[in-house]
Every structure is written in structure tokens, then in C-alpha cells.
Write a protein that holds these residues in place. Structure first.
Motif, PDB file in Angstrom:
ATOM      1  N   ALA A  50       0.729  13.090  -8.480  1.00 14.81           N
ATOM      2  CA  ALA A  50       0.154  14.375  -8.096  1.00 14.81           C
ATOM      3  C   ALA A  50       1.191  15.483  -8.101  1.00 14.81           C
ATOM      4  CB  ALA A  50      -0.496  14.264  -6.721  1.00 14.81           C
ATOM      5  N   LEU A  51       2.445  15.126  -7.871  1.00 17.96           N
ATOM      6  CA  LEU A  51       3.534  16.097  -7.893  1.00 17.96           C
ATOM      7  C   LEU A  51       4.148  16.240  -9.288  1.00 17.96           C
ATOM      8  CD1 LEU A  51       5.312  15.112  -4.551  1.00 17.96           C
ATOM      9  CD2 LEU A  51       3.883  17.138  -4.973  1.00 17.96           C
ATOM     10  N   ASP A  52       3.449  15.686 -10.313  1.00 17.88           N
ATOM     11  CA  ASP A  52       3.894  15.765 -11.713  1.00 17.88           C
ATOM     12  C   ASP A  52       5.233  15.079 -11.945  1.00 17.88           C
ATOM     13  OD1 ASP A  52       1.622  17.206 -12.524  1.00 17.88           O
ATOM     14  OD2 ASP A  52       2.545  19.100 -11.876  1.00 17.88           O
ATOM     15  N   ASP A  53       5.476  14.024 -11.201  1.00 17.76           N
ATOM     16  CA  ASP A  53       6.712  13.262 -11.396  1.00 17.76           C
ATOM     17  C   ASP A  53       6.333  11.841 -11.830  1.00 17.76           C
ATOM     18  OD1 ASP A  53       9.256  12.312 -11.481  1.00 17.76           O
ATOM     19  OD2 ASP A  53       9.739  12.715  -9.376  1.00 17.76           O
ATOM     20  N   ASP A  54       5.786  11.728 -13.055  1.00 19.18           N
ATOM     21  CA  ASP A  54       5.317  10.435 -13.537  1.00 19.18           C
ATOM     22  C   ASP A  54       6.448   9.448 -13.746  1.00 19.18           C
ATOM     23  OD1 ASP A  54       2.429  10.584 -13.767  1.00 19.18           O
ATOM     24  OD2 ASP A  54       2.763  12.123 -15.281  1.00 19.18           O
ATOM     25  N   LEU A  55       7.624   9.946 -14.047  1.00 21.16           N
ATOM     26  CA  LEU A  55       8.750   9.042 -14.241  1.00 21.16           C
ATOM     27  C   LEU A  55       9.064   8.291 -12.941  1.00 21.16           C
ATOM     28  CD1 LEU A  55      10.691   8.186 -16.470  1.00 21.16           C
ATOM     29  CD2 LEU A  55      12.303   9.901 -15.624  1.00 21.16           C
ATOM     30  N   ALA A  56       9.087   9.023 -11.824  1.00 17.52           N
ATOM     31  CA  ALA A  56       9.308   8.376 -10.534  1.00 17.52           C
ATOM     32  C   ALA A  56       8.136   7.468 -10.176  1.00 17.52           C
ATOM     33  CB  ALA A  56       9.509   9.431  -9.452  1.00 17.52           C
ATOM     34  N   ALA A  57       6.931   7.878 -10.542  1.00 15.43           N
ATOM     35  CA  ALA A  57       5.747   7.062 -10.253  1.00 15.43           C
ATOM     36  C   ALA A  57       5.837   5.713 -10.960  1.00 15.43           C
ATOM     37  CB  ALA A  57       4.479   7.792 -10.673  1.00 15.43           C
ATOM     38  N   VAL A  58       6.284   5.700 -12.224  1.00 16.65           N
ATOM     39  CA  VAL A  58       6.444   4.442 -12.957  1.00 16.65           C
ATOM     40  C   VAL A  58       7.411   3.524 -12.220  1.00 16.65           C
ATOM     41  CG1 VAL A  58       7.328   3.396 -15.073  1.00 16.65           C
ATOM     42  CG2 VAL A  58       5.822   5.396 -15.194  1.00 16.65           C
ATOM     43  N   ASP A  59       8.514   4.105 -11.701  1.00 13.77           N
ATOM     44  CA  ASP A  59       9.486   3.301 -10.950  1.00 13.77           C
ATOM     45  C   ASP A  59       8.849   2.706  -9.698  1.00 13.77           C
ATOM     46  OD1 ASP A  59      11.475   3.754 -12.780  1.00 13.77           O
ATOM     47  OD2 ASP A  59      12.278   5.500 -11.727  1.00 13.77           O
ATOM     48  N   SER A  60       8.040   3.489  -9.026  1.00 14.14           N
ATOM     49  CA  SER A  60       7.393   3.003  -7.803  1.00 14.14           C
ATOM     50  C   SER A  60       6.466   1.835  -8.100  1.00 14.14           C
ATOM     51  CB  SER A  60       6.607   4.141  -7.139  1.00 14.14           C
ATOM     52  OG  SER A  60       7.460   5.200  -6.774  1.00 14.14           O
ATOM     53  N   TYR A  61       5.635   1.967  -9.160  1.00 16.36           N
ATOM     54  CA  TYR A  61       4.715   0.896  -9.510  1.00 16.36           C
ATOM     55  C   TYR A  61       5.468  -0.355  -9.956  1.00 16.36           C
ATOM     56  CZ  TYR A  61       1.274   4.671  -9.434  1.00 16.36           C
ATOM     57  OH  TYR A  61       0.483   5.727  -9.067  1.00 16.36           O
ATOM     58  N   GLN A  62       6.561  -0.159 -10.659  1.00 16.41           N
ATOM     59  CA  GLN A  62       7.341  -1.315 -11.117  1.00 16.41           C
ATOM     60  C   GLN A  62       7.955  -2.068  -9.932  1.00 16.41           C
ATOM     61  OE1 GLN A  62       9.984   0.571 -13.943  1.00 16.41           O
ATOM     62  NE2 GLN A  62       8.691  -0.048 -15.693  1.00 16.41           N
ATOM     63  N   GLN A  63       8.399  -1.331  -8.908  1.00 17.72           N
ATOM     64  CA  GLN A  63       8.933  -2.008  -7.720  1.00 17.72           C
ATOM     65  C   GLN A  63       7.847  -2.813  -7.009  1.00 17.72           C
ATOM     66  OE1 GLN A  63      11.964  -0.602  -5.110  1.00 17.72           O
ATOM     67  NE2 GLN A  63      12.151   1.336  -6.232  1.00 17.72           N
ATOM     68  N   LEU A  64       6.654  -2.236  -6.900  1.00 19.39           N
ATOM     69  CA  LEU A  64       5.552  -2.960  -6.270  1.00 19.39           C
ATOM     70  C   LEU A  64       5.263  -4.253  -7.032  1.00 19.39           C
ATOM     71  CD1 LEU A  64       2.189  -1.357  -5.092  1.00 19.39           C
ATOM     72  CD2 LEU A  64       2.307  -3.645  -6.037  1.00 19.39           C
ATOM     73  N   LEU A  65       5.217  -4.164  -8.363  1.00 22.07           N
ATOM     74  CA  LEU A  65       4.896  -5.330  -9.178  1.00 22.07           C
ATOM     75  C   LEU A  65       6.008  -6.369  -9.142  1.00 22.07           C
ATOM     76  CD1 LEU A  65       3.323  -3.506 -12.259  1.00 22.07           C
ATOM     77  CD2 LEU A  65       2.124  -4.804 -10.499  1.00 22.07           C
ATOM     78  N   GLN A  72       0.831  -1.207   0.000  1.00 21.68           N
ATOM     79  CA  GLN A  72       0.000   0.000   0.000  1.00 21.68           C
ATOM     80  C   GLN A  72       0.865   1.257   0.000  1.00 21.68           C
ATOM     81  OE1 GLN A  72      -3.072  -0.073   3.064  1.00 21.68           O
ATOM     82  NE2 GLN A  72      -3.056  -2.337   3.065  1.00 21.68           N
ATOM     83  N   ALA A  73       1.983   1.187   0.698  1.00 18.44           N
ATOM     84  CA  ALA A  73       2.885   2.337   0.744  1.00 18.44           C
ATOM     85  C   ALA A  73       3.443   2.632  -0.642  1.00 18.44           C
ATOM     86  CB  ALA A  73       4.011   2.076   1.740  1.00 18.44           C
ATOM     87  N   PHE A  74       3.888   1.605  -1.352  1.00 20.81           N
ATOM     88  CA  PHE A  74       4.388   1.808  -2.713  1.00 20.81           C
ATOM     89  C   PHE A  74       3.320   2.426  -3.607  1.00 20.81           C
ATOM     90  CE2 PHE A  74       7.924  -1.348  -2.052  1.00 20.81           C
ATOM     91  CZ  PHE A  74       8.951  -0.512  -2.483  1.00 20.81           C
ATOM     92  N   LEU A  75       2.086   1.902  -3.503  1.00 23.13           N
ATOM     93  CA  LEU A  75       1.006   2.409  -4.335  1.00 23.13           C
ATOM     94  C   LEU A  75       0.741   3.882  -4.053  1.00 23.13           C
ATOM     95  CD1 LEU A  75      -1.147   1.613  -6.444  1.00 23.13           C
ATOM     96  CD2 LEU A  75      -2.677   1.052  -4.535  1.00 23.13           C
ATOM     97  N   LYS A  76       0.722   4.233  -2.752  1.00 16.19           N
ATOM     98  CA  LYS A  76       0.463   5.629  -2.393  1.00 16.19           C
ATOM     99  C   LYS A  76       1.625   6.529  -2.826  1.00 16.19           C
ATOM    100  CE  LYS A  76      -3.564   6.455  -0.830  1.00 16.19           C
ATOM    101  NZ  LYS A  76      -3.916   6.740   0.546  1.00 16.19           N
ATOM    102  N   ILE A  77       2.842   6.038  -2.704  1.00 16.60           N
ATOM    103  CA  ILE A  77       3.996   6.838  -3.143  1.00 16.60           C
ATOM    104  C   ILE A  77       3.870   7.165  -4.626  1.00 16.60           C
ATOM    105  CG2 ILE A  77       6.473   6.700  -3.609  1.00 16.60           C
ATOM    106  CD1 ILE A  77       6.765   5.243  -0.938  1.00 16.60           C
ATOM    107  N   GLY A  78       3.485   6.151  -5.444  1.00 18.49           N
ATOM    108  CA  GLY A  78       3.313   6.389  -6.870  1.00 18.49           C
ATOM    109  C   GLY A  78       2.251   7.432  -7.149  1.00 18.49           C
ATOM    110  N   ARG A  79       1.144   7.367  -6.425  1.00 19.91           N
ATOM    111  CA  ARG A  79       0.068   8.335  -6.648  1.00 19.91           C
ATOM    112  C   ARG A  79       0.485   9.743  -6.229  1.00 19.91           C
ATOM    113  NH1 ARG A  79      -4.867   4.397  -4.498  1.00 19.91           N
ATOM    114  NH2 ARG A  79      -5.212   3.333  -6.519  1.00 19.91           N
ATOM    115  N   ILE A  80       1.225   9.828  -5.119  1.00 22.19           N
ATOM    116  CA  ILE A  80       1.712  11.140  -4.685  1.00 22.19           C
ATOM    117  C   ILE A  80       2.667  11.713  -5.732  1.00 22.19           C
ATOM    118  CG2 ILE A  80       3.141  12.316  -2.969  1.00 22.19           C
ATOM    119  CD1 ILE A  80       1.954  10.375  -0.882  1.00 22.19           C
ATOM    120  N   GLN A  81       3.559  10.862  -6.258  1.00 19.11           N
ATOM    121  CA  GLN A  81       4.495  11.348  -7.273  1.00 19.11           C
ATOM    122  C   GLN A  81       3.757  11.809  -8.529  1.00 19.11           C
ATOM    123  OE1 GLN A  81       6.747   7.737  -7.181  1.00 19.11           O
ATOM    124  NE2 GLN A  81       8.464   8.659  -6.094  1.00 19.11           N
TER     125      GLN A  81
END
Length: 691
Positions: free
Chosen positions: A91-106, A80-89
């Protein structure tokens, strides 16, 4: 356990705490004025992070989630923490970091429930990054596993947007349609705008295909209107008005309904035609003139009957001579189009050139031709004729399903007609579980088929010398009759007067091995003239006690004269049987003989049926456009005619019932395809004459 590395964002706790203190100076909405101390349990940290997130303090929430991952790597709250981190990123217009977060979760938790949300969120981030092809590459691996309306709505919308970005408009419409099914009301208007943009970019064939796939009525409406507009843009005004009429009947309150009505009025003057005029293209001169004259007799009889029953204006026949020439046929079709006929029947020959013009002018045409591939020219081209496929189908069905025969042979002329029937018969037999065990072609220019028939039955090659020796007495031991214990073999008695059988002792090739007739029926697709040469030679070479199969060409008095004694019991299909007990056929034959003083044949009958089918379609009071005639013909409702029931499939090809005949004596007898005959060919074939 080593701490989970998170895309370069893992920080020592001291630094994180320092950041929390510095963040106190940030504007409201980004960090609190006085951050609370970091909790000492994973669940308490999650509460702190979620509280900050709900307040809009995204950086603080981000840091709390990162502390949770760093300090409690074994916690069940990590996904859940990874998922929320991706969503926050995000929201902060950092989609590149968000992709990394989702990939780590998966990568670490592929089976957790949060993984599906991460996949969808990652597709959204990839879309905002413009990486649309990556979306299309990744989605198929999990798309069919997505559950929940909101998830499906987001997934299908993202896929629609990705296809639209890549100008794959048909795929975009397909996925937008799927999204419509699960779309929340608040998002539907925006989705409809995307849909309209994509639909406006479609080609005619794409619209046709999608209309058979989409489910949402709104989408069907957009596609239907666009189909009509596309037809109008291509100058297919008749089709456009027809489609607009259908659209308005189905969607009278659609947002495009006012535009549809205006377009109908605009095109009304461009779709006028003479609904009582049927064009007719026939070879009245040239090498096919005899067939053209016979067909015209059948067509004119149909006209007289229809006009007798017609209450309104009489139908008119506009006849043009094709001259048995493709160029003249094309010019004649142009003349009929200029005369604004409702539809066209014919030609018999040179049909392709006329059909091409008819399709270009969007005029329904029913050809009376055996040429394959004609209807592929376009949706206005139909064909009413007996085809090789039909004949092969009815023969194979009767042989396998009614008589239970499984093994077949084909002896065919090495020309287009023979090869076509060979292929069609083979396919139909194979599909029904039978097999072709013997197959040979012969030169239609020759008259001696001995070698070919021997190949067919395994007698072509000479018997090896060592095998011949086994058939002769052993010289060293003397004659076999002198050997101790010799018993003469018991020979099967052969009655010389049994039809179809001959004593092998009367044959000149006594040393030849016996024929291998391991098939139960044999197809010989040829004309009566050639059959008079081929069939007796089959019998001469002991190909007997099998069922002979023929094509519609066998339905000829000439065959009975040329080889009648050898073809007894033969089975063949026909498109028309004038001696049928059908009241419809008897009425037609009587009327034809009364008018023309002769009996009708297949050409007259098929032309008669074709004319009646076209006239009934064009004179239907509910049909007022040529497109309506075409749609009436393609309803796939069987029409009863003198050549049997016929309907037209989606390609304009006929689906017909054929008559099945059997030769008995000097007659062709109609047989029931569902019942086996009482007697077969083996008892009716006389012996072949000795050479």
C-alpha cells in the motif's frame, strides 16, 4: 531467543517509540495525532496495529507490527504480522520490501495458513515490479494447492497478466478463462477486457487448441468470433462464413453478434460455388490409366444411383485427367477450383500435388490413395483407402484375441512395402501383448530364399564339429548298437501321405539341425508372383504347421494358381469381397455387372463408396458451404458402404472395417474375426517336391 530480523527494519523499542511520537506530526491518514502507549501483550499489540490499519494510519500500523515481531518472536501471531507488514508495504508502494516480507514468512512458517496468501501476494508484488518470469517460475510449485474462490481468482489473474506481459497470449487466455470461473461480479468486466485484448493476438492454431480447453461461455464466444475473423483475414472466406454462422447460432446475443452478421454479408459474394458439381481427378492416361478407368466406372455408377433418388437438380461430375503426372494433377485441381466445384474425389496416384492445391483453395478432397501422410497437408484433405495399419490391426486382433496365438514371425521383401508392413505388424502385435520371435528380410530381385529361411529358423550356420561328433558313433567304442544296455530310440512315425510333412530321411541335408519353428504364425507381405516362389520354399525347409498371414495383395486368383496348394488355411484382410453375403454388396455387384458386363474389384468399390460419401455430404440440404461438407465428413459417424463401414477421424484418415478371408481349396472364404475357424492350414498343405 534472538529477535527475528526483518529485512533491516528491526528497531530498538526506544527508536520505535520516538518514531511514534514524531509520526504525530504526519498528515492525517498516515499517523495518529497522539499515539497511544505500546501494549505489553502480543494480542494487545495486534489490536493496536489492526486499529491503526483500519483507520488508514499505515506507518503507525507498520511500526506496531514490527514491535510485535521484535518483542514476541514466539507468538503464534507472527505469521499474520508478516503478512500484514507485506500488505502495508504494498500500500505504501514499496513492493520490493513487501517481497522480502513474504519471503521471510514463507521461509520461517511455510506450513501456516498465511503462507498461501503470502505466495499469492508475493506474485502480485513481483508483477508490479515487472518480474513476470519469476512469477511463472514460482507458481507451479503451489498453484494446484490453492483453495478458495478469491485466492484462485487472484492467482489466475496474476498468471494471465504475467503471460500477457511476456506476449504468451495463448497462455494468458487460458489463465484468464480459469479466473473467469471464480471472478467476483465486480471484477468480471475488467477481466473480460483483458481477455479480449489477449484473444485478438492469437494465431489460428492457438485458437483451435484453446477452444478445446476453455470452459467459460464468454471466452468461447470471443475465441469463436476471433477464429472466424482470422480465417477471413487469411482469405479462407468459406471457412469464415461457416464459423460465423455457427457463432451466431450459438451466441445470438453476444456483444460481437452485430459484427458477425455484418461480416457474413460482406463475405457472401466470395463463397459462391456450384453445390451440385463434384470434381473428379483420375489418371485416364499414363501408366495408371487402367486404375483410373476402373475407378471412373465405380464413380459413375454412384452418380447414376444418387441422381435417381435426387428430387432437385441432378449432381454433375466434372472429370479431369491427371495424366499420372503430379504437375498435371495440380493444374487439373486448379481448373476444378476455377470451375467452382463443391468438392473433389481422387486422385489415385499423384495425390499429393492435387491435395496441396485443394487445401490452398479450401476445397474438400477425398483421395483414393494408399500413400501415408496425405491428410497431414490440411484439414480439407481426406483419404479413403485400405491402409497397412488397418490390415496389421485386423490380423493381429484375430490372431491374438480370437485364436490366442502369441508368437509370430515376419518374412518380408526388403523394400518400402515390406518394411512398412513389418513395422505396422510389429507395433500391433506388441500392443496386444504378443511377440515377434523371428524376423528376416529377403531380396525381392532373387528367386532363391534358402539362406534367408534358414536364418529365420536357426539353420543357417553350420553345425560345430564337436556337436557333429555327438551325432555320430564313437569310433573307439564301436557302434552304439554294440554298447551294453543300448536301446534304440523310439522314433515318431511319420506318414508319408500326411499333407505338409516329409520324412527327414528323404532330405539331402540329413546332418543339418532341425529347424527352430518357435512361432505360431508368419506374415509374408508380398505379391502373388513372389509368393509363388517364397511359400513353397518355406514348406521345403519344414516351416509347416503354422498359420500363414498375408496382406490384401494375397486376394488374387494368381496366388491360387502359383501356390494354392501351399497356402491352404492362410488368413488375409481385404477391403472388398464381391462374394460377400451382405445385401448391400450383392446389390452393388449385380448393378455393376449389369452396366459394365464384368465383376467389380476393390478399386471400383472404393471409388463407388467415396463418390457416394462425397455426394451425400455436398447434397445435404443443411450444407450450403464447402466448410459444411468438411464438417459433415468429420462427424465420425460411420457410413455403411460396399467396402464396409467407414468414418473419418480428426485427421481425415479412414477408420474402416476390413473383411477377413481364409483360403480353402480354390476359394477365398469370408471368416468371422470373432470366431476361430473349424480347420487350419496344417491339414491342407501337401509335401514340397524334392529338389
Amino acid at each position: 531467543m534472538m529477535p527475528i530480523q526483518y529485512a533491516g527494519l528491526t528497531r530498538p523499542i526506544g527508536i520505535i517509540l520516538a518514531c511514534l511520537m514524531i509520526a504525530a506530526c504526519a498528515p492525517r491518514g498516515m499517523a495518529p495525532s497522539a499515539p497511544p502507549p505500546v501494549a505489553t501483550t502480543d494480542r494487545a499489540l495486534q489490536v493496536q496495529a489492526e486499529t491503526a490499519y483500519q483507520k488508514g494510519e499505515l506507518l503507525t500500523a507498520l511500526d506496531y507490527y514490527q514491535v510485535l515481531i521484535q518483542n514476541f518472536p514466539d507468538s503464534p501471531l507472527i505469521p499474520q504480522a508478516f503478512l500484514k507488514i507485506g500488505r502495508i508495504q504494498t500500500a505504501l508502494d514499496d513492493d520490493l520490501a513487501a517481497v522480502d516480507s513474504y519471503q521471510q514468512l514463507l521461509a520461517i512458517y511455510p506450513e501456516r495458513p498465511e503462507a498461501m496468501d503470502a505466495r499469492i501476494e508475493m506474485l502480485g508484488a513481483l508483477q508490479r515490479l515487472g518480474r513476470n518470469q519469476e512469477i511463472l517460475d514460482a507458481a507451479p510449485a503451489f498453484a494446484d494447492q490453492v483453495q478458495g474462490d478469491i485466492r484462485r481468482f487472484r492467482l489466475y489473474t496474476i498468471l494471465g497478466d504475467a503471460h500477457a506481459a511476456l506476449a504468451a497470449w495463448d497462455q494468458a487466455v487460458y489463465f484468464y478463462d480459469l479466473a473467469m470461473t471464480d471472478a467476483p461480479a465486480i471484477h468480471r468486466a475488467a477481466l473480460e477486457e483483458k481477455m479480449k485484448t489477449a484473444v485478438a493476438m492469437l494465431q489460428e492454431d492457438q485458437i483451435e487448441l484453446l477452444l478445446g480447453q476453455v470452459q467459460d461461455e464468454t471466452v468461447v464466444g470471443y475465441l469463436s468470433f476471433q477464429q472466424a475473423a482470422t480465417m477471413a483475414g487469411a482469405s479462407a472466406y468459406d471457412d469464415a462464413v461457416w464459423l460465423l454462422t455457427v457463432f451466431l447460432e450459438r451466441f445470438p446475443d453476444h456483444e460481437y453478434a452485430p459484427q458477425a452478421r455484418a461480416l457474413v454479408e460482406q463475405l457472401a459474394g466470395k463463397v459462391a460455388y456450384d453445390r451440385y458439381a463434384l470434381g473428379c481427378l483420375l489418371p485416364l492416361t499414363g501408366p495408371y490409366a487402367l486404375f483410373g478407368a476402373r475407378a471412373l466406372d465405380g464413380i459413375q455408377l454412384a452418380f447414376s444411383e444418387i441422381n435417381t433418388m435426387q428430387d432437385g437438380l441432378p449432381a454433375r461430375l466434372v472429370v479431369k485427367d491427371t495424366g499420372s503426372d503430379p504437375n498435371q494433377a495440380a493444374r487439373a485441381m486448379q481448373a476444378l477450383a476455377d470451375a467452382k466445384v463443391a468438392a473433389v474425389i481422387g486422385p489415385i496416384a499423384t495425390a499429393e500435388s492435387a491435395a496441396e492445391v485443394a487445401q490452398e483453395r479450401r476445397i474438400p478432397i477425398m483421395t483414393i490413395s494408399q500413400r501415408e501422410g496425405l491428410t497431414a497437408i490440411g484439414d480439407n484433405v481426406f483419404r479413403n483407402f485400405i491402409t497397412p495399419r488397418m490390415q496389421a490391426a485386423v490380423l493381429s486382433s484375430y490372431m491374438l484375441e480370437t485364436l490366442g496365438k502369441r508368437r509370430f514371425a515376419v518374412l518380408y521383401p526388403d523394400e518400402i512395402y515390406g518394411r512398412t508392413f513389418r513395422d505396422m505388424f510389429w507395433e500391433e502385435i506388441y500392443q496386444r501383448g504378443g511377440e515377434i520371435v523371428a524376423l528376416e528380410a529377403y531380396d525381392p530381385a532373387k528367386t532363391d530364399f534358402e539362406d534367408v529361411i534358414k536364418k529365420l529358423v536357426g539353420r543357417y550356420y553350420d553345425t560345430p564339429e564337436d556337436l557333429k561328433a555327438l551325432r555320430e558313433p564313437l569310433d573307439l567304442l564301436g557302434p552304439l548298437t554294440a554298447l551294453p544296455g543300448y536301446r534304440p530310440p523310439v522314433e515318431e512315425a511319420v506318414e508319408e501321405n500326411v499333407p505338409g510333412r516329409r520324412s527327414r530321411s528323404a532330405r539331402q541335408d540329413d546332418d543339418a539341425p532341425p529347424p527352430i519353428v518357435d512361432f505360431e504364425a508368419i506374415l509374408v507381405p508380398d505379391s502373388p508372383k513372389m509368393l509363388g516362389l517364397v511359400i513353397p520354399q518355406l514348406v521345403y525347409h519344414d516351416v509347416v504347421n503354422v498359420t500363414l498371414l498375408g496382406t490384401n495383395l494375397w486376394f488374387s486368383e494368381k496366388l491360387l494358381k502359383e501356390a494354392g496348394e501351399y497356402v491352404q488355411g492362410a488368413v488375409l484382410p481385404s477391403g472388398f469381397y464381391p462374394a460377400s453375403q451382405s445385401p448391400r454388396v450383392q446389390t452393388f455387384v449385380a448393378a455393376f455387372e449389369a452396366v459394365y458386363g464384368r465383376a467389380p474389384g476393390f478399386i471400383e468399390a472404393i471409388a463407388y463408396d467415396s463418390a457416394r460419401i462425397m455426394l451425400n455430404a455436398m447434397l445435404d440440404p443443411n450444407v450450403w458451404l464447402r466448410a459444411g461438407i468438411r464438417h459433415t465428413l468429420t462427424k465420425a459417424v460411420p457410413v455403411e458402404g460396399v467396402t464396409g463401414k467407414v468414418a473419418f477421424d480428426g485427421n481425415g484418415e479412414p477408420v474402416k472395417d476390413l473383411v477377413l478371408l481364409q483360403i480353402e481349396g480354390n476359394d477365398f472364404i469370408e471368416i468371422d474375426p470373432s470366431r476361430a475357424p473349424v480347420k487350419g492350414r496344417s491339414d491342407d498343405i501337401p509335401p514340397a517336391p524334392l529338389p
